[in-house]
Design an enzyme around this catalytic site. Structure first.
Site, PDB file in Angstrom:
ATOM      1  N   ALA A 206       0.874  -1.159   0.000  1.00  0.00           N
ATOM      2  CA  ALA A 206       0.000   0.000   0.000  1.00  0.00           C
ATOM      3  C   ALA A 206       0.916   1.215   0.000  1.00  0.00           C
ATOM      4  O   ALA A 206       2.070   1.134   0.424  1.00  0.00           O
ATOM      5  CB  ALA A 206      -0.879  -0.024   1.234  1.00  0.00           C
TER       6      ALA A 206
ATOM      7  N   GLY B 229       0.482  -4.839   0.921  1.00  0.00           N
ATOM      8  CA  GLY B 229      -0.695  -4.877   0.050  1.00  0.00           C
ATOM      9  C   GLY B 229      -0.407  -5.568  -1.276  1.00  0.00           C
ATOM     10  O   GLY B 229      -1.314  -6.125  -1.907  1.00  0.00           O
TER      11      GLY B 229
ATOM     12  N   GLU C 210      -0.736  -9.149  -0.584  1.00  0.00           N
ATOM     13  CA  GLU C 210      -2.171  -9.435  -0.433  1.00  0.00           C
ATOM     14  C   GLU C 210      -2.877  -9.469  -1.791  1.00  0.00           C
ATOM     15  O   GLU C 210      -3.803 -10.264  -1.998  1.00  0.00           O
ATOM     16  CB  GLU C 210      -2.802  -8.385   0.486  1.00  0.00           C
ATOM     17  CG  GLU C 210      -2.292  -8.506   1.922  1.00  0.00           C
ATOM     18  CD  GLU C 210      -2.731  -7.365   2.807  1.00  0.00           C
ATOM     19  OE1 GLU C 210      -2.292  -6.217   2.552  1.00  0.00           O
ATOM     20  OE2 GLU C 210      -3.533  -7.589   3.727  1.00  0.00           O
TER      21      GLU C 210
ATOM     22  N   GLU D  88       4.188  -4.858   7.195  1.00  0.00           N
ATOM     23  CA  GLU D  88       3.360  -3.869   7.898  1.00  0.00           C
ATOM     24  C   GLU D  88       3.756  -3.704   9.358  1.00  0.00           C
ATOM     25  O   GLU D  88       3.760  -2.593   9.895  1.00  0.00           O
ATOM     26  CB  GLU D  88       1.872  -4.268   7.830  1.00  0.00           C
ATOM     27  CG  GLU D  88       1.226  -4.034   6.485  1.00  0.00           C
ATOM     28  CD  GLU D  88       1.340  -5.240   5.549  1.00  0.00           C
ATOM     29  OE1 GLU D  88       2.240  -6.078   5.743  1.00  0.00           O
ATOM     30  OE2 GLU D  88       0.525  -5.334   4.622  1.00  0.00           O
TER      31      GLU D  88
HETATM   32  N1  DAK Z   1       4.641   3.201  -0.583  1.00  0.00           N
HETATM   33  C1  DAK Z   1       5.074   4.368  -1.097  1.00  0.00           C
HETATM   34  N2  DAK Z   1       6.236   4.502  -1.749  1.00  0.00           N
HETATM   35  C2  DAK Z   1       7.007   3.418  -1.881  1.00  0.00           C
HETATM   36  C3  DAK Z   1       6.639   2.165  -1.364  1.00  0.00           C
HETATM   37  C4  DAK Z   1       5.385   2.069  -0.689  1.00  0.00           C
HETATM   38  N3  DAK Z   1       4.944   0.939  -0.180  1.00  0.00           N
HETATM   39  N4  DAK Z   1       7.622   1.295  -1.644  1.00  0.00           N
HETATM   40  C5  DAK Z   1       8.563   1.968  -2.321  1.00  0.00           C
HETATM   41  N5  DAK Z   1       8.200   3.254  -2.463  1.00  0.00           N
HETATM   42  C6  DAK Z   1       8.922   4.316  -3.135  1.00  0.00           C
HETATM   43  C7  DAK Z   1      10.123   4.788  -2.319  1.00  0.00           C
HETATM   44  O1  DAK Z   1       9.713   5.709  -1.328  1.00  0.00           O
HETATM   45  C8  DAK Z   1      10.946   5.427  -3.404  1.00  0.00           C
HETATM   46  O2  DAK Z   1      10.398   6.678  -3.714  1.00  0.00           O
HETATM   47  P1  DAK Z   1      11.324   7.999  -3.914  1.00  0.00           P
HETATM   48  O3  DAK Z   1      12.027   8.173  -2.621  1.00  0.00           O
HETATM   49  O4  DAK Z   1      12.247   7.622  -5.055  1.00  0.00           O
HETATM   50  O5  DAK Z   1      10.365   9.090  -4.256  1.00  0.00           O
HETATM   51  C9  DAK Z   1      10.722   4.525  -4.588  1.00  0.00           C
HETATM   52  O6  DAK Z   1       9.507   3.833  -4.328  1.00  0.00           O
HETATM   53  C10 DAK Z   1      11.822   3.500  -4.802  1.00  0.00           C
HETATM   54  O7  DAK Z   1      11.970   2.787  -3.588  1.00  0.00           O
HETATM   55  P2  DAK Z   1      13.376   2.639  -2.833  1.00  0.00           P
HETATM   56  O8  DAK Z   1      14.287   3.741  -3.168  1.00  0.00           O
HETATM   57  O9  DAK Z   1      13.063   2.401  -1.388  1.00  0.00           O
HETATM   58  O10 DAK Z   1      13.937   1.302  -3.507  1.00  0.00           O
HETATM   59  P3  DAK Z   1      14.914   0.237  -2.842  1.00  0.00           P
HETATM   60  O11 DAK Z   1      15.324  -0.662  -3.954  1.00  0.00           O
HETATM   61  O12 DAK Z   1      15.993   0.912  -2.045  1.00  0.00           O
HETATM   62  O13 DAK Z   1      14.028  -0.595  -1.815  1.00  0.00           O
HETATM   63  C11 DAK Z   1      12.053  -1.746  -1.120  1.00  0.00           C
HETATM   64  C12 DAK Z   1      12.945  -1.371  -2.308  1.00  0.00           C
HETATM   65  C13 DAK Z   1      10.791  -2.447  -1.696  1.00  0.00           C
HETATM   66  C14 DAK Z   1      12.797  -2.750  -0.226  1.00  0.00           C
HETATM   67  C15 DAK Z   1      11.679  -0.487  -0.305  1.00  0.00           C
HETATM   68  O14 DAK Z   1      11.164   0.471  -1.227  1.00  0.00           O
HETATM   69  C16 DAK Z   1      10.668  -0.726   0.742  1.00  0.00           C
HETATM   70  O15 DAK Z   1      10.961  -1.265   1.824  1.00  0.00           O
HETATM   71  N6  DAK Z   1       9.425  -0.299   0.468  1.00  0.00           N
HETATM   72  C17 DAK Z   1       8.334  -0.378   1.411  1.00  0.00           C
HETATM   73  C18 DAK Z   1       7.842  -1.791   1.480  1.00  0.00           C
HETATM   74  C19 DAK Z   1       6.757  -1.900   2.497  1.00  0.00           C
HETATM   75  O16 DAK Z   1       6.925  -1.632   3.708  1.00  0.00           O
HETATM   76  N7  DAK Z   1       5.592  -2.325   2.016  1.00  0.00           N
HETATM   77  C20 DAK Z   1       4.474  -2.501   2.866  1.00  0.00           C
HETATM   78  C21 DAK Z   1       3.762  -1.226   2.902  1.00  0.00           C
HETATM   79  S1  DAK Z   1       2.534  -1.260   4.153  1.00  0.00           S
HETATM   80  C22 DAK Z   1      -4.446  -1.160   5.869  1.00  0.00           C
HETATM   81  C23 DAK Z   1      -4.554  -1.505   4.543  1.00  0.00           C
HETATM   82  C24 DAK Z   1      -3.455  -2.022   3.895  1.00  0.00           C
HETATM   83  C25 DAK Z   1      -2.253  -2.128   4.549  1.00  0.00           C
HETATM   84  C26 DAK Z   1      -2.151  -1.771   5.874  1.00  0.00           C
HETATM   85  C27 DAK Z   1      -3.258  -1.291   6.535  1.00  0.00           C
HETATM   86  N8  DAK Z   1      -5.553  -0.599   6.530  1.00  0.00           N
HETATM   87  C28 DAK Z   1      -6.659  -0.195   5.762  1.00  0.00           C
HETATM   88  C29 DAK Z   1      -5.451  -0.161   7.825  1.00  0.00           C
HETATM   89  C30 DAK Z   1      -1.097  -2.496   3.835  1.00  0.00           C
HETATM   90  C31 DAK Z   1       0.056  -1.900   4.221  1.00  0.00           C
HETATM   91  C32 DAK Z   1       1.236  -2.007   3.426  1.00  0.00           C
HETATM   92  O17 DAK Z   1       1.283  -2.537   2.351  1.00  0.00           O
END
Ligand code: DAK
Length: 260
Positions: free
Chosen positions: A66, A111, A114, A134
């Protein structure tokens, strides 16, 4: 309809839906969720489309989660509403009534994992990396992950993934049954498409009924679920496709299914 964050290509009965926000690793913001809702609503009633492949743009990510920027401002009410909306959209994928194969071409996190779980079958490229990080953000899965992951890989393996927030590589995902196959990246889309084509060569009513029996049945007691299977089986027997399929076998020819 044109989409901002999706590319949709339809060819010979198969739609390939590509989530495309490459600068954000295809993260699902509200607009993208809205577009996934819209395309799967359209695909449900599009008789030309008999199967679907879902993938992400580029070579690095399927969907990295997400959109974390949007998650930051949620409160109890808006968080619950967002989660319920996500459930409706992802249920639409699971209940499409036509095979949906995820082609996981890199990170499938949060997400994104998911989204892959809502598809019926998952293929992964060798560089795929799946997980539910998350908890590292102080959050939990909100798009069905706490429910679909244990149903797919079992409670123990699911809880390890859900509670550590760690990533699982393609081979480990294969071992756990989280994905069905691992293939080199360049073969991922052709293989996913070929798999969908193998499925849609079968009777469309039979595919729909099978999906319904599996998804409707798994959450019910066995006896009740088998009643559902018998009901669906009976309905299929009355279809002209069932007559065609059995006649074709006996006449030693290929069947011509018409979805009736
Ligand atoms: N959201 C927003 N931007 C994201 C992103 C994300 N999930 N993942 C990556 N990006 C963005 C980065 O911020 C970066 O943007 P800029 O800084 O260039 O503007 C760009 O994509 C490239 O990412 P990185 O520079 O970080 O690339 P790396 O190769 O260094 O790292 C990575 C890749 C996938 C390991 C890293 O980007 C990362 O850890 N990303 C986040 C992964 C993550 O935590 N995903 C889970 C998100 S939480 C709910 C509903 C749904 C959910 C929860 C609650 N409710 C309704 C309550 C679901 C939650 C999630 O999915």
């Amino acid at each position: 309809m044109g989409y901002e964050n999706l590319q949709v290509e339809r060819k010979d009965g198969v739609a390939v839906v590509t989530v495309s926000r490459p600068k954000k690793l295809n993260a699902l913001n509200t607009k993208t969720i809205d577009e996934i809702d819209a395309i799967f609503t359209a695909l449900a009633s599009d008789d030309e489309v008999r199967g679907v492949v879902v993938t992400g743009a580029g070579e690095k990510a399927f969907v990295a989660g997400a959109d974390i920027e949007e998650l930051a401002g949620l409160d109890a009410e808006s968080g619950r509403a967002l989660s319920e909306r996500g459930h409706r959209v992802f249920d639409r994928i699971e209940w499409l009534g036509k095979p949906v194969v995820a082609a996981i071409n890199g990170f499938a996190l949060g997400g994104g994992c998911e989204l892959a779980l809502a598809c019926h079958v998952r293929l992964a490229s060798e560089n795929a990396s799946l997980g539910t990080p998350e908890v590292k953000l102080g959050l939990m899965c909100g798009y069905g992950g706490t429910q679909r992951l244990p149903r797919l890989v079992g409670r123990g393996a699911a809880l390890e993934i859900l509670l550590t927030g760690g990533r699982v590589g393609a081979e480990e995902a294969l071992r756990l049954g989280l994905v069905n196959r691992v293939v080199p990246l360049e073969q991922l889309l052709p293989e996913a498409e070929a798999l969908v084509r193998e499925m849609i060569a079968n009777g469309p009513l039979a595919l729909r009924a099978t999906l319904e029996a599996v998804h409707g049945g798994l959450d019910r007691p066995l006896a009740e679920a088998q009643e559902g299977e018998a009901q669906l089986f009976g309905e299929l027997c009355a279809s002209s496709d069932a007559g065609e399929g059995t006649s074709a076998f006996l006449e030693k020819r290929a069947p011509r299914f018409r979805g009736r």
